[in-house]
Design a protein around this motif. Sequence first.
Motif, short mmCIF file in Angstrom:
data_model
loop_
_atom_site.label_atom_id
_atom_site.label_comp_id
_atom_site.label_asym_id
_atom_site.label_seq_id
_atom_site.Cartn_x
_atom_site.Cartn_y
_atom_site.Cartn_z
N CYS A 1 74.41 44.30 -4.76
CA CYS A 1 74.36 42.92 -5.23
C CYS A 1 73.20 42.13 -4.64
O CYS A 1 72.69 41.20 -5.26
CB CYS A 1 75.67 42.22 -4.89
N THR A 2 72.81 42.43 -3.40
CA THR A 2 71.74 41.75 -2.63
C THR A 2 72.11 40.33 -2.20
O THR A 2 71.23 39.58 -1.77
CB THR A 2 70.39 41.73 -3.37
N PHE A 3 73.38 39.94 -2.27
CA PHE A 3 73.75 38.64 -1.72
C PHE A 3 75.10 38.68 -0.98
O PHE A 3 75.86 37.72 -0.99
CB PHE A 3 73.75 37.52 -2.77
N GLY A 4 75.36 39.81 -0.34
CA GLY A 4 76.46 39.85 0.62
C GLY A 4 77.84 40.01 0.07
O GLY A 4 78.81 39.64 0.76
N HIS B 1 70.80 36.54 12.06
CA HIS B 1 71.53 35.43 11.45
C HIS B 1 72.00 35.93 10.10
O HIS B 1 71.18 36.27 9.25
CB HIS B 1 70.63 34.21 11.30
N MET B 2 73.33 36.00 9.90
CA MET B 2 73.86 36.60 8.68
C MET B 2 74.88 35.67 8.03
O MET B 2 75.86 35.28 8.67
CB MET B 2 74.52 37.95 9.00
N VAL B 3 74.63 35.31 6.80
CA VAL B 3 75.58 34.53 6.00
C VAL B 3 75.92 35.38 4.78
O VAL B 3 75.12 35.51 3.86
CB VAL B 3 74.98 33.18 5.57
N TYR C 1 78.06 46.09 13.00
CA TYR C 1 77.49 46.33 11.68
C TYR C 1 77.00 45.02 11.05
O TYR C 1 77.53 43.93 11.35
CB TYR C 1 78.51 46.99 10.76
N ILE C 2 76.02 45.13 10.18
CA ILE C 2 75.47 43.98 9.47
C ILE C 2 75.25 44.37 8.01
O ILE C 2 75.23 45.56 7.67
CB ILE C 2 74.14 43.49 10.08
N ASN D 1 69.04 38.09 8.72
CA ASN D 1 67.70 37.70 9.10
C ASN D 1 67.49 38.00 10.59
O ASN D 1 68.33 37.65 11.41
CB ASN D 1 67.47 36.21 8.86
N PRO D 2 66.38 38.64 10.95
CA PRO D 2 66.15 38.98 12.36
C PRO D 2 65.79 37.77 13.19
O PRO D 2 65.00 36.91 12.77
CB PRO D 2 64.99 39.97 12.28
#
Length: 357
Positions: free
Chosen positions: A307-310, A325-327, A341-342, A348-349
């Motif tokens: 999906c590329t949006f989580g 930073h992960m939303v 895991y991410i 974002n690093p």
Amino acid sequence: MIPMPGRETPVWSDAELLECVMVVPEAPDVKTFSFRPPSGATFVYKAGQFLTLDLPVPGGNVQRTYTISSSPVSNAYLSVTVKAQPGSVGTRWMLDHLVPGMRIKAFGPAGLFHLPPNPDGKYLFISAGSGVTPMMSMATTLFERGEDPDICFIQCARRPVDLIFRKKLEYMASRVTGLQLHFVVRDNDPYEVWTGYRGYFNQLMLGLMCNDYLERDVYCCGPEGFMDAVREILNALGFDMDRYHQESFQAPAETKAELTEFDDVVPQEDTQAQIVFASSNVSALCSETDTILAVAKDAGLNIPSGCTFGVCGTCKVKKVAGDVHMVHSGGISDEDVEAGYILACCANPIGTVEVEV
């Protein structure tokens, strides 16, 4: 009290006790208490402000702060809607003992979390649990002004039965075109059909519910963790946070000096970061606003993605070191995050990050 010719109706001050005149059950362990001054004085306050009640609990009085849930347009009475939390003392006493006819001391109204003097804009109200109370005051005020409001109203709760003010909100939404309601629940009620949103509120839901959120003023109230998540979503989507307002369950602000200064991590385009792909022996410099997935593709590495949006979780990888930073939008569990895991598509690093790719 009917004002006599040449006389103005007095305005209530906290020197006068308030009399409870009505109690309405709203949801499990939630009731609305309405008050009037015995003198017939009227109330003056702003939609979203709070009142402090002096409650005569066993062992000595305690003071508890509650947001006003009624609208200042109807200034003959004032209501607070309270929900008992585990271990609560004052609220538990109210739910079990406060009945019409009882009089209690109150202080206020006060607070800086409220609508502007001329509330003619576009609004996005986001709440969870009893955090809906200031939103109810604001929405009712905009509804009772006699003009069609422009409100996207999002309420989150554990179950449908826990959606406070649901029927009243649905009634208001049925009388105007500009109040759009969206309910999100985590669990079902037994033997009841739920066809709305289910899960935890996320950025995908926000886009589906309110595609013009960038044009709105956002008011948010709920548990601290919920409000932190909402700010992360808005920051990740590039929202102008000068148009964001929130109220806290713990310490509602009475003065500007008490307003919370958020220490949110927001990836910056002009700040350099580095990603080390440990299994591939590849290292790449990038910006904090780049995702792990995008940098991997630019480096010729393949991380499966969907999906590329989580949402789908296809791009889940193990983070070996560093911070991101992960939303996300529900595509990874809290247990996986705790295990390191991410989701590469929405991580974002921050500084130097090492991943097992």
